[in-house]
Design a protein around this motif. Sequence first.
Motif, mmCIF file in Angstrom:
data_model
loop_
_atom_site.group_PDB
_atom_site.id
_atom_site.type_symbol
_atom_site.label_atom_id
_atom_site.label_comp_id
_atom_site.label_asym_id
_atom_site.label_seq_id
_atom_site.Cartn_x
_atom_site.Cartn_y
_atom_site.Cartn_z
ATOM 1 N N LYS A 97 1.777 12.278 14.692
ATOM 2 C CA LYS A 97 0.686 12.564 13.768
ATOM 3 C C LYS A 97 -0.131 11.301 13.492
ATOM 4 C CE LYS A 97 2.523 16.558 11.276
ATOM 5 N NZ LYS A 97 2.807 17.129 9.936
ATOM 6 N N THR A 98 -1.439 11.431 13.598
ATOM 7 C CA THR A 98 -2.321 10.315 13.277
ATOM 8 C C THR A 98 -2.350 10.117 11.764
ATOM 9 O OG1 THR A 98 -4.275 11.711 13.063
ATOM 10 C CG2 THR A 98 -3.768 10.846 15.275
ATOM 11 N N SER A 99 -3.032 9.060 11.339
ATOM 12 C CA SER A 99 -3.098 8.773 9.909
ATOM 13 C C SER A 99 -3.727 9.923 9.131
ATOM 14 C CB SER A 99 -3.892 7.479 9.680
ATOM 15 O OG SER A 99 -3.817 7.083 8.322
ATOM 16 N N LEU A 100 -4.841 10.455 9.623
ATOM 17 C CA LEU A 100 -5.507 11.545 8.914
ATOM 18 C C LEU A 100 -4.705 12.839 8.941
ATOM 19 C CD1 LEU A 100 -9.258 11.043 9.908
ATOM 20 C CD2 LEU A 100 -8.193 10.632 7.679
ATOM 21 N N GLY A 149 1.229 4.107 20.304
ATOM 22 C CA GLY A 149 1.195 5.225 21.228
ATOM 23 C C GLY A 149 2.522 5.892 21.501
ATOM 24 N N LYS A 150 3.622 5.386 20.912
ATOM 25 C CA LYS A 150 4.925 6.024 21.110
ATOM 26 C C LYS A 150 5.405 6.723 19.848
ATOM 27 C CE LYS A 150 7.166 6.058 24.307
ATOM 28 N NZ LYS A 150 7.204 7.051 25.406
ATOM 29 N N GLY A 151 4.497 6.910 18.910
ATOM 30 C CA GLY A 151 4.813 7.618 17.679
ATOM 31 C C GLY A 151 3.541 7.800 16.888
ATOM 32 N N GLY A 152 3.637 8.501 15.772
ATOM 33 C CA GLY A 152 2.493 8.662 14.905
ATOM 34 C C GLY A 152 2.293 7.467 13.996
ATOM 35 N N ALA A 153 1.361 7.606 13.053
ATOM 36 C CA ALA A 153 1.000 6.488 12.182
ATOM 37 C C ALA A 153 2.177 6.011 11.341
ATOM 38 C CB ALA A 153 -0.156 6.900 11.274
ATOM 39 N N ALA A 154 2.854 6.929 10.687
ATOM 40 C CA ALA A 154 3.956 6.549 9.799
ATOM 41 C C ALA A 154 5.147 6.012 10.572
ATOM 42 C CB ALA A 154 4.372 7.744 8.940
ATOM 43 N N TYR A 155 5.496 6.680 11.668
ATOM 44 C CA TYR A 155 6.638 6.247 12.476
ATOM 45 C C TYR A 155 6.378 4.859 13.071
ATOM 46 C CZ TYR A 155 10.382 6.484 15.976
ATOM 47 O OH TYR A 155 11.496 6.228 16.739
ATOM 48 N N THR A 156 5.184 4.661 13.623
ATOM 49 C CA THR A 156 4.848 3.373 14.219
ATOM 50 C C THR A 156 4.877 2.269 13.169
ATOM 51 O OG1 THR A 156 3.492 4.443 15.900
ATOM 52 C CG2 THR A 156 3.064 2.112 15.493
ATOM 53 N N ALA A 157 4.313 2.546 12.006
ATOM 54 C CA ALA A 157 4.326 1.554 10.928
ATOM 55 C C ALA A 157 5.756 1.234 10.490
ATOM 56 C CB ALA A 157 3.516 2.070 9.744
ATOM 57 N N SER A 158 6.583 2.266 10.371
ATOM 58 C CA SER A 158 7.958 2.050 9.913
ATOM 59 C C SER A 158 8.758 1.212 10.909
ATOM 60 C CB SER A 158 8.657 3.391 9.662
ATOM 61 O OG SER A 158 8.961 4.076 10.864
ATOM 62 N N LYS A 159 8.570 1.462 12.194
ATOM 63 C CA LYS A 159 9.364 0.748 13.192
ATOM 64 C C LYS A 159 8.859 -0.687 13.394
ATOM 65 C CE LYS A 159 12.292 4.027 13.966
ATOM 66 N NZ LYS A 159 13.713 3.883 13.543
ATOM 67 N N HIS A 160 7.545 -0.922 13.268
ATOM 68 C CA HIS A 160 7.058 -2.302 13.247
ATOM 69 C C HIS A 160 7.681 -3.044 12.061
ATOM 70 C CE1 HIS A 160 4.062 -1.423 16.342
ATOM 71 N NE2 HIS A 160 3.704 -2.691 16.312
ATOM 72 N N ALA A 161 7.745 -2.367 10.922
ATOM 73 C CA ALA A 161 8.315 -2.996 9.728
ATOM 74 C C ALA A 161 9.799 -3.284 9.892
ATOM 75 C CB ALA A 161 8.075 -2.095 8.522
#
Length: 245
Positions: A97-100, A149-161
């Motif tokens: 899922k994208t941010s919007l 590109g390997k997840g949505g907005a929340a997932y990508t942000a969480s895994k970077h964190a």
Amino acid sequence: MKLKDKVAIITGAASGMGKAEALTFAREGAKIIVADINFSGAEEVAQLISAEGGRALAIQVDICQNSDIKQLVTHTLNQFGRIDILVNNAGIFDHYKTSLETNESEWDKIININLKGPYMATNAVLPTMLDRGEGTIINIASVAGLVAGKGGAAYTASKHAVIGYTKHLASAYASQGIRVNAICPGTIITPLVKDIINNIPVENIPAKRFGQQEEVAELAVFLASNQANFVHGAAIPIDGGFTIQ
């Protein structure tokens, strides 16, 4: 055995990569705390370990609840006397899922489970590890923590964190005998991605295949073992070469 007599807490261990990690760690001699919100699933994994001659304790845990985390540590110490290894494995996916497309409650749920959970579990076990002057923490991140590109907005942000948190922990506690590293799986065949696996193009992976849960578990065993004593703050991809492109 690489983990003989070690005591390991593995969150999200009732299924998927967590289950594979629990079974593999046990075969390497570790005593396993199978922690999951799905208690019946956790019990099944603990029974499988016991059937193979290992020792395991199933504990129901909501990793976003401080009271559950405290009970997890208390039960582990009462049963086994110490905690050598914590694998922060529990996590959820957001189906790209994208941010919007992501509403506030969905964002909060992803961040709470994927990021707050590891923080709370880590803070709960760190004092006893620091008292003993040794301990190993493994955070299960994702290639979504390395690239987009390997997840949505929340997932990508969480895994970077999670990767950033891993590096902070390693920097802060390495001198006190604590090793902290992250594993960054690519597309691994697990129940988490069973609904989307057929839509993921294997051609984008240099190895031309998806990963197996047991492969992630074997890497976790290495990081938890004395063979990895000089490995601190690493974020290791296990992705068939996806991130080298």
